[in-house]
Design a protein around this motif. Sequence first.
Motif, short mmCIF file in Angstrom:
data_model
loop_
_atom_site.label_atom_id
_atom_site.label_comp_id
_atom_site.label_asym_id
_atom_site.label_seq_id
_atom_site.Cartn_x
_atom_site.Cartn_y
_atom_site.Cartn_z
N ALA A 165 2.37 10.42 1.17
CA ALA A 165 1.47 11.50 1.54
C ALA A 165 0.57 11.13 2.71
N GLY A 166 0.80 9.94 3.30
CA GLY A 166 0.03 9.56 4.47
C GLY A 166 -1.15 8.67 4.16
N GLY A 167 -1.04 7.78 3.18
CA GLY A 167 -2.11 6.86 2.87
C GLY A 167 -2.89 7.28 1.64
N TYR A 168 -3.68 6.35 1.17
CA TYR A 168 -4.45 6.59 -0.06
C TYR A 168 -5.73 7.35 0.24
N ARG A 169 -6.01 8.35 -0.54
CA ARG A 169 -7.23 9.12 -0.39
C ARG A 169 -8.14 8.87 -1.58
N ARG A 170 -9.41 8.56 -1.31
CA ARG A 170 -10.36 8.25 -2.37
C ARG A 170 -10.46 9.41 -3.35
N LYS A 171 -10.46 9.07 -4.64
CA LYS A 171 -10.62 10.08 -5.68
C LYS A 171 -12.08 10.24 -6.09
N TYR A 172 -12.83 9.15 -5.97
CA TYR A 172 -14.21 9.16 -6.46
C TYR A 172 -15.17 8.79 -5.33
N SER A 173 -16.26 9.53 -5.25
CA SER A 173 -17.28 9.22 -4.25
C SER A 173 -18.32 8.25 -4.78
N GLY A 174 -18.31 8.01 -6.08
CA GLY A 174 -19.25 7.09 -6.70
C GLY A 174 -19.07 7.06 -8.20
#
Length: 227
Positions: A49-58
């Motif tokens: 999908a084009g790299g890992y995308r953060r699921k959590y901001s904190g």
Amino acid sequence: VGPLCAMVSTPFELVKLQVQLDAANHSRGSGAGAGAAGKMKMKQNDPSAGGYRRKYSGSAHAARALMNTYGPRVFMLGHGVNTVRECVFNAVFFSTFEHVVHGFRRDLGVSQAAATAIAGGVAGAAGWLANLPLDCVKSGVQGQCLGGGGWNGSVGKVGFVEAGREVMSRGGFGAFFAGATPSLVRSFIVSGSRFTAFTGAMGAFQALREQNTSLAELERDTGANGE
């Protein structure tokens, strides 16, 4: 003490590990779920999908997302191994402290402050040394992929045995003590400081209490003499 500590710490440990793994995967720019839990044959995002995308901001965001997706039961994931871990740590920690502090005071004549600091540091290091194998297994259980793997049952839930086997596969029994040196140094410093601060605060409160008691007795005696 151990079961009570585990009841409180398990949800926080789970959220911490999930956030740390999320950040580690993002920094690597891949979808492999590694980090503290190891490469547990899991994926958090599709690499295509084009790299890992953060699921959590904190941490707060992670806790809310986990609650909304899996319900409250997810926060007890790894509770069993964490209970054993806390019991082992507290047993070694407090028994070591008591033996060492009395030995330094009775046999070596070390001052109370120095004996407390040294014994606290030794107790912290000993507790973590005994605790490291279980901590590795706990990280494997709590760090498993929840969205696309173990927790929803599509791949197979990672439990105590699976996490232990994964650690063994990375380097035998020595893998259970990976990172031992910095952990022991940190624990020595933190625990020594903790016991020193605690005993110092208790001593200050005791001195204040004795001072207030003396003043109260003096006022009572003065009042009695005045009559």
